[in-house]
Design a protein around this motif. Structure first.
Motif, PDB file in Angstrom:
ATOM      1  N   SER A  77     -56.393 -11.188 -27.909  1.00  0.00           N
ATOM      2  CA  SER A  77     -55.694  -9.725 -27.942  1.00  0.00           C
ATOM      3  C   SER A  77     -54.025  -9.820 -27.584  1.00  0.00           C
ATOM      4  O   SER A  77     -53.069  -9.104 -27.676  1.00  0.00           O
ATOM      5  N   THR A  78     -54.278 -11.369 -27.463  1.00  0.00           N
ATOM      6  CA  THR A  78     -52.014 -11.516 -26.950  1.00  0.00           C
ATOM      7  C   THR A  78     -51.969 -11.494 -28.022  1.00  0.00           C
ATOM      8  O   THR A  78     -50.488 -10.824 -28.413  1.00  0.00           O
ATOM      9  N   MET A  79     -51.976 -11.940 -29.821  1.00  0.00           N
ATOM     10  CA  MET A  79     -51.429 -11.492 -30.792  1.00  0.00           C
ATOM     11  C   MET A  79     -51.910 -10.355 -31.726  1.00  0.00           C
ATOM     12  O   MET A  79     -51.028 -10.001 -31.987  1.00  0.00           O
ATOM     13  N   ILE A  80     -52.905  -9.421 -31.229  1.00  0.00           N
ATOM     14  CA  ILE A  80     -52.760  -8.013 -31.079  1.00  0.00           C
ATOM     15  C   ILE A  80     -51.408  -6.695 -30.947  1.00  0.00           C
ATOM     16  O   ILE A  80     -50.829  -7.160 -30.995  1.00  0.00           O
ATOM     17  N   ALA A  81     -50.700  -7.419 -29.501  1.00  0.00           N
ATOM     18  CA  ALA A  81     -49.895  -7.212 -28.718  1.00  0.00           C
ATOM     19  C   ALA A  81     -48.937  -7.381 -29.316  1.00  0.00           C
ATOM     20  O   ALA A  81     -48.139  -6.411 -29.502  1.00  0.00           O
ATOM     21  N   GLN A  82     -48.874  -8.154 -30.467  1.00  0.00           N
ATOM     22  CA  GLN A  82     -47.544  -8.619 -31.274  1.00  0.00           C
ATOM     23  C   GLN A  82     -47.433  -7.090 -32.698  1.00  0.00           C
ATOM     24  O   GLN A  82     -46.188  -6.975 -33.376  1.00  0.00           O
ATOM     25  N   ILE A  83     -48.553  -6.449 -33.058  1.00  0.00           N
ATOM     26  CA  ILE A  83     -48.404  -5.474 -33.803  1.00  0.00           C
ATOM     27  C   ILE A  83     -47.567  -3.705 -33.338  1.00  0.00           C
ATOM     28  O   ILE A  83     -46.267  -3.965 -34.163  1.00  0.00           O
ATOM     29  N   ASN A  84     -47.023  -4.270 -32.124  1.00  0.00           N
ATOM     30  CA  ASN A  84     -46.471  -3.112 -31.877  1.00  0.00           C
ATOM     31  C   ASN A  84     -45.075  -3.995 -31.017  1.00  0.00           C
ATOM     32  O   ASN A  84     -44.631  -2.977 -30.323  1.00  0.00           O
ATOM     33  N   THR A  85     -45.147  -5.299 -31.304  1.00  0.00           N
ATOM     34  CA  THR A  85     -43.923  -5.833 -30.776  1.00  0.00           C
ATOM     35  C   THR A  85     -42.897  -6.183 -31.777  1.00  0.00           C
ATOM     36  O   THR A  85     -42.310  -5.763 -32.327  1.00  0.00           O
ATOM     37  N   LEU A  86     -43.669  -7.541 -32.388  1.00  0.00           N
ATOM     38  CA  LEU A  86     -42.739  -8.538 -32.806  1.00  0.00           C
ATOM     39  C   LEU A  86     -42.891  -7.728 -34.165  1.00  0.00           C
ATOM     40  O   LEU A  86     -42.301  -7.898 -34.984  1.00  0.00           O
ATOM     41  N   PHE A  87     -43.844  -7.728 -34.736  1.00  0.00           N
ATOM     42  CA  PHE A  87     -43.974  -7.401 -36.038  1.00  0.00           C
ATOM     43  C   PHE A  87     -43.208  -6.264 -36.279  1.00  0.00           C
ATOM     44  O   PHE A  87     -42.685  -5.786 -37.894  1.00  0.00           O
ATOM     45  N   ILE A  88     -43.252  -5.346 -35.706  1.00  0.00           N
ATOM     46  CA  ILE A  88     -42.461  -4.024 -35.075  1.00  0.00           C
ATOM     47  C   ILE A  88     -40.841  -3.681 -36.109  1.00  0.00           C
ATOM     48  O   ILE A  88     -40.447  -3.524 -37.040  1.00  0.00           O
ATOM     49  N   LYS A  89     -40.304  -4.773 -34.850  1.00  0.00           N
ATOM     50  CA  LYS A  89     -39.745  -5.578 -34.735  1.00  0.00           C
ATOM     51  C   LYS A  89     -39.263  -6.347 -36.295  1.00  0.00           C
ATOM     52  O   LYS A  89     -37.893  -5.939 -36.452  1.00  0.00           O
ATOM     53  N   GLN A  90     -39.920  -7.294 -36.824  1.00  0.00           N
ATOM     54  CA  GLN A  90     -39.432  -7.732 -38.410  1.00  0.00           C
ATOM     55  C   GLN A  90     -39.261  -6.745 -39.100  1.00  0.00           C
ATOM     56  O   GLN A  90     -39.010  -6.641 -40.368  1.00  0.00           O
ATOM     57  N   GLY A  91     -40.481  -5.738 -39.237  1.00  0.00           N
ATOM     58  CA  GLY A  91     -40.294  -4.199 -40.249  1.00  0.00           C
ATOM     59  C   GLY A  91     -38.553  -3.798 -40.000  1.00  0.00           C
ATOM     60  O   GLY A  91     -37.901  -3.149 -41.176  1.00  0.00           O
ATOM     61  N   THR A  92     -38.168  -3.615 -38.848  1.00  0.00           N
ATOM     62  CA  THR A  92     -36.547  -2.774 -38.959  1.00  0.00           C
ATOM     63  C   THR A  92     -35.910  -3.202 -40.012  1.00  0.00           C
ATOM     64  O   THR A  92     -34.737  -2.962 -40.170  1.00  0.00           O
ATOM     65  N   THR A  93     -35.759  -5.019 -39.805  1.00  0.00           N
ATOM     66  CA  THR A  93     -34.902  -5.192 -40.577  1.00  0.00           C
ATOM     67  C   THR A  93     -34.995  -5.587 -41.884  1.00  0.00           C
ATOM     68  O   THR A  93     -34.612  -5.517 -42.851  1.00  0.00           O
ATOM     69  N   LEU A  94     -36.297  -4.850 -43.058  1.00  0.00           N
ATOM     70  CA  LEU A  94     -36.652  -4.983 -43.927  1.00  0.00           C
ATOM     71  C   LEU A  94     -36.308  -2.851 -44.978  1.00  0.00           C
ATOM     72  O   LEU A  94     -36.091  -2.825 -43.964  1.00  0.00           O
ATOM     73  N   ASP A  95     -36.272  -3.383 -45.804  1.00  0.00           N
ATOM     74  CA  ASP A  95     -36.313  -2.240 -46.420  1.00  0.00           C
ATOM     75  C   ASP A  95     -37.275  -1.331 -46.995  1.00  0.00           C
ATOM     76  O   ASP A  95     -38.651  -1.846 -47.578  1.00  0.00           O
ATOM     77  N   ARG A  96     -36.950   0.078 -45.914  1.00  0.00           N
ATOM     78  CA  ARG A  96     -38.404   0.846 -45.454  1.00  0.00           C
ATOM     79  C   ARG A  96     -38.501   1.939 -46.560  1.00  0.00           C
ATOM     80  O   ARG A  96     -39.086   2.898 -46.179  1.00  0.00           O
ATOM     81  N   HIS A  97     -37.992   1.874 -47.743  1.00  0.00           N
ATOM     82  CA  HIS A  97     -37.414   3.418 -48.666  1.00  0.00           C
ATOM     83  C   HIS A  97     -38.671   3.319 -49.751  1.00  0.00           C
ATOM     84  O   HIS A  97     -39.225   1.920 -50.480  1.00  0.00           O
ATOM     85  N   ILE A  98     -39.442   4.144 -49.880  1.00  0.00           N
ATOM     86  CA  ILE A  98     -40.321   4.444 -50.824  1.00  0.00           C
ATOM     87  C   ILE A  98     -40.049   5.748 -51.116  1.00  0.00           C
ATOM     88  O   ILE A  98     -40.286   6.760 -51.032  1.00  0.00           O
ATOM     89  N   GLY A  99     -39.110   5.151 -51.960  1.00  0.00           N
ATOM     90  CA  GLY A  99     -38.617   6.221 -53.389  1.00  0.00           C
ATOM     91  C   GLY A  99     -36.651   7.312 -52.064  1.00  0.00           C
ATOM     92  O   GLY A  99     -36.257   6.800 -51.702  1.00  0.00           O
ATOM     93  N   ASN A 100     -38.005   8.875 -51.834  1.00  0.00           N
ATOM     94  CA  ASN A 100     -36.643   9.678 -50.832  1.00  0.00           C
ATOM     95  C   ASN A 100     -36.829   8.870 -49.501  1.00  0.00           C
ATOM     96  O   ASN A 100     -36.451   9.987 -48.085  1.00  0.00           O
ATOM     97  N   PHE A 101     -38.099   8.832 -49.102  1.00  0.00           N
ATOM     98  CA  PHE A 101     -39.373   8.448 -48.433  1.00  0.00           C
ATOM     99  C   PHE A 101     -39.091   7.318 -47.315  1.00  0.00           C
ATOM    100  O   PHE A 101     -39.026   6.334 -47.498  1.00  0.00           O
ATOM    101  N   LYS A 102     -38.861   7.362 -45.749  1.00  0.00           N
ATOM    102  CA  LYS A 102     -37.701   5.893 -44.907  1.00  0.00           C
ATOM    103  C   LYS A 102     -39.720   6.256 -44.275  1.00  0.00           C
ATOM    104  O   LYS A 102     -39.393   6.782 -43.394  1.00  0.00           O
ATOM    105  N   ILE A 103     -40.224   4.891 -44.105  1.00  0.00           N
ATOM    106  CA  ILE A 103     -41.625   4.945 -43.801  1.00  0.00           C
ATOM    107  C   ILE A 103     -41.373   4.918 -41.938  1.00  0.00           C
ATOM    108  O   ILE A 103     -39.742   3.446 -41.954  1.00  0.00           O
ATOM    109  N   PRO A 104     -41.441   4.769 -40.949  1.00  0.00           N
ATOM    110  CA  PRO A 104     -40.621   5.138 -39.180  1.00  0.00           C
ATOM    111  C   PRO A 104     -40.992   3.600 -39.155  1.00  0.00           C
ATOM    112  O   PRO A 104     -42.435   2.877 -39.874  1.00  0.00           O
TER     113      PRO A 104
END
Length: 482
Positions: free
Chosen positions: A231-258
């Motif tokens: 359950s602690t691992m599941i909590a990482q989905i909306n915390t550290l996993f998301i924060k990792q994503g903010t440091t990466l390129d989130r573009h698919i064409g002209n669309f930017k993934i939130p």
């Protein structure tokens, strides 16, 4: 949800817009605004605590354990229950997140509020047609009576024959639509609650069935503890996993993934896996094991625990690769965005959804199935408790590890700048934690004994009643002849 929607809609209940580069220069929220916002969140938490354990319980209660077709359908209920839950989660992580980021919070919160209004209307319309369990009193009170009675009689010896323990008549159980549970040797200390000492005080004397119901709830606690780490691992989905994503390129064409939409990958994976599990895996494995569920609930949970170990190992290796790319492009100090696609995180999100399909569904079904008939909601609440404690543990571990690793002048593993952090070490720590937790789980299930099926117990009770009545009629006939 209505209060939450108002707190982001009415000017007097939300802080004024701020366009300052430094958020510290923005006007702070007033006491009223903070009280309204957090009051809404805590009200939502209280409401969730009331609905989560009970909605799934009343859903499972609609199936008759004594009807073969309904009993077979009930085996798939929790798979499709979780499918429905995650389908709603997918909508929240994609459509709602996009609306909140690009349209506004008023509509973003207003839509789920409207959805809840419709849900309540559907629930009220269906209430007259549901099967309702007769209220059986507080399970906590029943369990407390057993524990107190056993503690008060701790010096009283147990009889060698369990039949000498206090138990109600079979007729009384049959009349109330309940069934008797025989005495078991596990947690023998609690059997003292049923030892007859002359007192009929319910806090001094409990029936064997009441003692066994308490044992069933207590026997599940070690399994509950083993679910805290995943359950602690599941909590990482909306915390550290998301924060990792903010440091990466989130573009698919002209669309930017939130960033928050990344959790949608977990949901999609879980939805696909639940369908595959229920429609393909179970029918195939059932032929080999002769188990209606394909594999036991604890085996299914065990597979989920193994997957959580794999997830954190993969996450650690992925993060190490991300940090190497940051060093190569000189982005460590400024914390800039990496020229690396966000889809390198896809494996850990997909695996998390797969683990949920095994562990989360099995966990909910296990705690419902193994709880006594009069304590089903309490059993289901174990599953919600696991997720709640997992979130607290996640916060505790994050702050503790961050504090320890920054001592003696070290930079630390977890910083605001992820490019300078060492999340790879943190995830490796989680992998070790999952491995140790799996060993604990394997040790606990060796001593766990599944409770008897309700339908089988009622069948035994019916047969015993027939025998008792036959004996009584024979005795009456013998007296008449005499």
């Amino acid at each position: 949800m209505s209060l939450l929607t108002l707190s982001v809609s009415i000017p007097g209940l939300k802080p004024p817009p701020c366009h300052q580069a430094n958020i510290d220069d923005c006007k702070k929220a007033s006491t009223l605004q903070l009280a309204t916002f957090f009051g809404a969140l805590y009200t939502l938490a209280v409401g969730t605590g009331g609905t989560k354990p009970n909605i799934s319980t009343i859903g499972a209660d609609q199936f008759d354990d004594f009807h073969p077709k309904e009993k077979a359908s009930k085996l798939s209920f929790f798979n499709w229950w979780m499918f429905s839950i995650f389908f709603g989660t997918l909508f929240a992580n994609t459509v709602l997140v996009y609306i909140q980021d690009n349209v506004g919070w008023t509509l973003g919160y207003g839509l789920p509020t409207l959805g809840l209004v419709i849900s309540v209307m559907i629930f009220l319309a269906g209430t007259p047609f549901y099967r309702h369990r007769v209220p059986a009193g507080s399970p906590f009170t029943k369990m407390a009576m057993v524990i107190v009675a056993a503690a008060r009689k701790w010096r009283v010896p147990l009889p060698s024959d369990p039949k000498e323990l206090h138990e109600l008549d079979l007729e009384e159980y049959a009349r109330n639509g309940k069934f008797m549970i025989g005495s078991t040797p596990t947690l023998r200390f609690l059997n003292k609650a049923a030892v007859k000492t002359g007192s009929t005080d319910p806090w001094m004397l409990s029936a064997v069935t009441q003692v066994e119901e308490t044992k069933q709830m207590l026997r599940m606690i070690p399994i509950l503890i083993a679910t805290f780490v995943p359950s602690t691992m599941i909590a990482q989905i909306n915390t550290l996993f998301i924060k990792q994503g903010t440091t990466l390129d989130r573009h698919i064409g002209n669309f930017k993934i939130p960033p928050a939409s990344l959790a949608g990958f977990v949901t999609i994976s879980m939805l696909v896996c639940v369908v595959l599990y229920d429609r393909f895996f179970v029918p195939v494995i059932r032929k080999w094991t002769n188990n209606p569920r394909g594999i036991t609930l604890l085996q299914r949970m065990g597979i989920g625990l193994v997957l959580h170990f794999v997830i954190m190992a993969v996450a650690s290796l992925t993060e190490r690769y991300r940090l190497n790319v940051a060093k190569q492009h000189g982005l460590v100090e400024n914390g800039g965005q990496l020229p690396l696609t966000i889809f390198i995180l896809l494996p850990q999100f997909v695996l998390m959804g797969t683990a949920d399909a095994f562990l989360e569904v099995a966990k909910l079904e296990f705690f419902y199935d193994q709880a006594p008939e009069s304590m089903k909601s309490l059993g289901t609440s174990y599953s919600s408790t696991s997720l709640g404690i997992g979130n607290f543990l996640s916060s505790f571990l994050l702050s503790t590890v961050s504090d320890i690793t920054q001592r003696d002048g070290h930079e630390g593993w977890i910083l605001n700048n992820l490019n300078k952090s060492h999340l790879d070490y943190y995830y490796a720590f989680f992998a070790v934690l999952n491995f140790l937790n799996f060993i604990f789980f394997m040790a606990m299930i060796r001593f766990y004994v599944y409770k008897a099926e309700v339908s089988e117990s009622m069948h035994v009770l019916t047969e015993e009643l027939k025998v008792m009545r036959l004996k009584a009629s024979n005795q009456e006939a013998a007296k008449g002849i005499a």
